[in-house]
Structure formats: structure tokens, C-alpha cells
Design a protein around this motif. Sequence first.
Motif, PDB file in Angstrom:
ATOM      1  N   PHE A 178       2.299  94.459  53.411  1.00 45.66           N
ATOM      2  CA  PHE A 178       3.229  95.404  53.624  1.00 45.66           C
ATOM      3  C   PHE A 178       3.493  95.685  54.993  1.00 45.66           C
ATOM      4  N   GLY A 179       3.295  94.714  55.927  1.00 49.40           N
ATOM      5  CA  GLY A 179       3.375  95.026  57.143  1.00 49.40           C
ATOM      6  C   GLY A 179       5.056  95.295  57.547  1.00 49.40           C
ATOM      7  N   ARG A 180       5.796  94.484  57.032  1.00 50.73           N
ATOM      8  CA  ARG A 180       7.111  94.424  57.202  1.00 50.73           C
ATOM      9  C   ARG A 180       7.959  95.451  56.651  1.00 50.73           C
ATOM     10  N   LEU A 181       7.342  96.187  55.887  1.00 49.37           N
ATOM     11  CA  LEU A 181       8.085  97.533  55.312  1.00 49.37           C
ATOM     12  C   LEU A 181       8.019  98.597  56.221  1.00 49.37           C
ATOM     13  N   GLY A 182       9.063  99.456  55.950  1.00 56.34           N
ATOM     14  CA  GLY A 182       9.208 100.847  56.693  1.00 56.34           C
ATOM     15  C   GLY A 182       7.860 101.596  56.161  1.00 56.34           C
ATOM     16  N   TYR A 183       7.776 102.945  56.882  1.00 51.66           N
ATOM     17  CA  TYR A 183       6.677 103.925  56.597  1.00 51.66           C
ATOM     18  C   TYR A 183       7.030 104.341  54.867  1.00 51.66           C
ATOM     19  N   GLU A 184       8.182 104.872  54.438  1.00 49.79           N
ATOM     20  CA  GLU A 184       8.451 105.323  53.151  1.00 49.79           C
ATOM     21  C   GLU A 184       8.319 104.253  52.382  1.00 49.79           C
ATOM     22  N   GLU A 185       8.547 103.218  52.543  1.00 50.89           N
ATOM     23  CA  GLU A 185       8.470 102.182  51.703  1.00 50.89           C
ATOM     24  C   GLU A 185       7.125 101.547  51.462  1.00 50.89           C
ATOM     25  N   ARG A 186       6.470 101.576  52.467  1.00 50.84           N
ATOM     26  CA  ARG A 186       5.048 101.298  52.320  1.00 50.84           C
ATOM     27  C   ARG A 186       4.403 102.213  51.598  1.00 50.84           C
ATOM     28  N   GLU A 187       4.535 103.430  51.810  1.00 49.89           N
ATOM     29  CA  GLU A 187       4.001 104.395  51.077  1.00 49.89           C
ATOM     30  C   GLU A 187       4.160 104.553  49.549  1.00 49.89           C
ATOM     31  N   ALA A 188       5.294 104.115  49.250  1.00 50.76           N
ATOM     32  CA  ALA A 188       5.792 104.059  47.941  1.00 50.76           C
ATOM     33  C   ALA A 188       5.202 102.717  47.393  1.00 50.76           C
ATOM     34  N   ALA A 189       5.072 101.740  47.898  1.00 49.48           N
ATOM     35  CA  ALA A 189       4.367 100.446  47.562  1.00 49.48           C
ATOM     36  C   ALA A 189       3.219 100.782  47.191  1.00 49.48           C
ATOM     37  N   PHE A 190       2.310 101.584  47.910  1.00 47.29           N
ATOM     38  CA  PHE A 190       0.917 101.615  47.692  1.00 47.29           C
ATOM     39  C   PHE A 190       0.753 102.670  46.586  1.00 47.29           C
ATOM     40  N   GLY A 191       1.525 103.625  46.536  1.00 46.70           N
ATOM     41  CA  GLY A 191       1.641 104.505  45.363  1.00 46.70           C
ATOM     42  C   GLY A 191       2.049 103.581  44.077  1.00 46.70           C
ATOM     43  N   ARG A 192       2.859 102.674  43.975  1.00 51.20           N
ATOM     44  CA  ARG A 192       3.083 101.794  42.723  1.00 51.20           C
ATOM     45  C   ARG A 192       2.005 100.949  42.662  1.00 51.20           C
ATOM     46  N   ALA A 193       1.047 100.345  43.481  1.00 50.69           N
ATOM     47  CA  ALA A 193       0.106  99.551  43.184  1.00 50.69           C
ATOM     48  C   ALA A 193      -0.872 100.453  42.658  1.00 50.69           C
ATOM     49  N   ASP A 194      -1.112 101.715  42.954  1.00 51.26           N
ATOM     50  CA  ASP A 194      -1.975 102.765  42.303  1.00 51.26           C
ATOM     51  C   ASP A 194      -1.845 102.957  40.899  1.00 51.26           C
TER      52      ASP A 194
END
Length: 377
Positions: free
Chosen positions: A277-293
Amino acid sequence: MSAGGLQRRRGAASMSSSPTTPTAEGNGGILGNGNAHPDRRQTEWAGAVHAGSAFAGGSKIAYDPRDLASPDEQTPKLTLMEEVLLLGIKDKQGYLSFWNDNISYALRGCILIELALRRRIGLLKPSSPSAYQSRSTPLADRLVVQNPNPPPPPGATDERHLGVNAWIDLLSGETWNVMKIGFQLKQVRERLAKGLVDKGVLRTEKRNFLLFDMATHPVADVRTKEEIVRRVVALVSATTSSVPKEAAGEPGMRDPVLRAVCLVCASYTASVLDNAFGRLGYEEREAAFGRADEILAEFSVWPYGGEGAGASSSTPGRRKGGSRIAMGSVGDGRESVVGLLSEVRKGMGEGGDAGDDTTYELVAAVLDVLAKLDSLI
């Protein structure tokens, strides 16, 4: 528990040019020659000549002859353990983060998942006549057996029939029983890295760390890692119920959506998604971690999604919100997780094998153990 029958395959070039190259012994398991002495293994790897990418039949790679028995099903180029390790390795430095304490335990769980996806192992059916197996047994304590495998007799105490949590602990060396210390798998990360070197994905370099030298494995085939990153990002960033095609991986594999789900969940519990997720923005990164959870919460219970009386009890740590998606509480892009559940259930219905349910249960049991990883370490 061993995959059994693993052999070493020589490329045509290495067979003709270096006939004295030593071959690995036949019972090395899914990681290769695990029973050989470490010094002997290093000698074997040093004596092997790298002949390009092993995807084209170059260098020596480990394989199971049973995977070649059915030409209709394609075997993935990289195992689940190799993909998780590749996500965690830094591209140029060639080593994992020194502060990552989760990946070693998670890789042992990935071994069980990989064997389950290949129909090598499953859970003992609750209807089996066993004194220590019942439907009320938690997923993490269900007994792991080979497929196909006859049930043990009533009251049997076969040491091979252990629970999912017990097997992961033994493979990790987390035991005080000196009689079972032999089950520990040592140098798993290094052995997986050497396998990726054989496949042409990584290369080996020696790096000096002040007081000592250490072998590192920088990425040699950037496209392979980029493909894995795209699969993970596509799966966790989807906003509709349809599963993205790029997230399913190679066509022709068995249970491609479930394998992609296991990749996301294992990478999330192994704390290696930061690199993806290094290339994602902050909001996209947090949303991706939430989706993985959310994905981990839905697939770490049985049945998947938490429906029915067979759903396991709630666990602390990562599953804070509970499993409500399959019951209609859909919002904020969670319909993508509902789509994953429907696609996996569709694949389960198309399986047709009698023992398939136990393999899917084993995947849920391993994810249930990995979901509690923060509280275990």
C-alpha cells in the motif's frame, strides 16, 4: 502432515552442463529439502547453477508429482508462503523488516493453508468416532488429518492428529515438549527466499551490517512482485460486488478467489501490507487496511460470513466489529466483501469432492488463529 513425494527437477541445461550437481532428497516437504543438514543444504544451493527463470524450465525448483497428475488444473507459480514473503521483502535491500515479529508465525499458518488448497489436508469431520472431537470444538482446536485419511479409532492418541493451533505452534517451535521439538520448521524465511532465487524472482547478495555479513535477496523479477501487489490492491480497493479479474490471479487454478482472499488475510496478519500500500494515499491506505480487516473477519469463521450455528465465537483483536456483512449490513463499499463471499461459496459448490468441506473449514481455522496473532505474540 508432510506433502510427501517432493523431488527436485533439473533443467535441461543444468543436466547437460553440470551432471555432478547434487540432488535433494525426496521427502523435503513443501519447502524443499527440509531433512538435510543446514551445511549440506548450503553446499547444494551453492553448487547449483542458476539458468534463468525457473518458470521457463531453468533452475531447480521443488514440486509435488501429484500436482502434475491432473493437467486440467494449473498449479500456481508461487505458493502462498512465497507470495507473502515477497510482499514483505524490500525490493532493493533484499531483507524483511527487523521489527516484524508476525511473519514467522504467519508463514507457518500459510503452509497449512497451501496444503489445504491443494487438498492434501483437512479437518477431521465432527461425525468421526473420536473421543476428542465434537461439533462444539472451536475451529482452532479441530484436528488436522491428511486427505484422504481414515478417522482414528475411539480414544486414539495418534500424535499426528493435532489441532490447527497446536500444529502452528509446533511448526513455529512454540512448545515445551522435547518429544515434539522435531516438528519445528527452521529457517523457513531463508528457505523460501532460496526457492524464489531458484525461480528467478530474487537474487542473492552479501551485505555488510557493521559487525557481520548477511545474505540478502533483492528482487530480480520486478514484474512478478508488481503482479502480486496489483492483485492485493485490486481486491481490497474494489467497491462493487463483482470480483476484479486482476485479483483472481492466473486462470485455470482451483479456488482462485479463495486463494486471493487467503493472500490478503495472511499478508495482513503478517504485517507486510505496508509495502503493497506504499503508493496509495492516506485515505485510500486506511480504507484498504479496513477492508482487509473486514475480509479477515468474514473468512475466519465457519461457515464463511458467520451464518448458521457453526459460526465460531467472537475473538478479540482484529475482529472488533463482528461479522454482520452476510446478514445484510452492507455499506461504505462493503458489498465487495459480500461479492467475495458469494464467489467463494460458488466455488465451494462447484468442487464436487466429498472432502472439500473439511479443507475449507481448515482455511477458516487457520485464519481464525492468525486473527488472534496480536494477542499471541
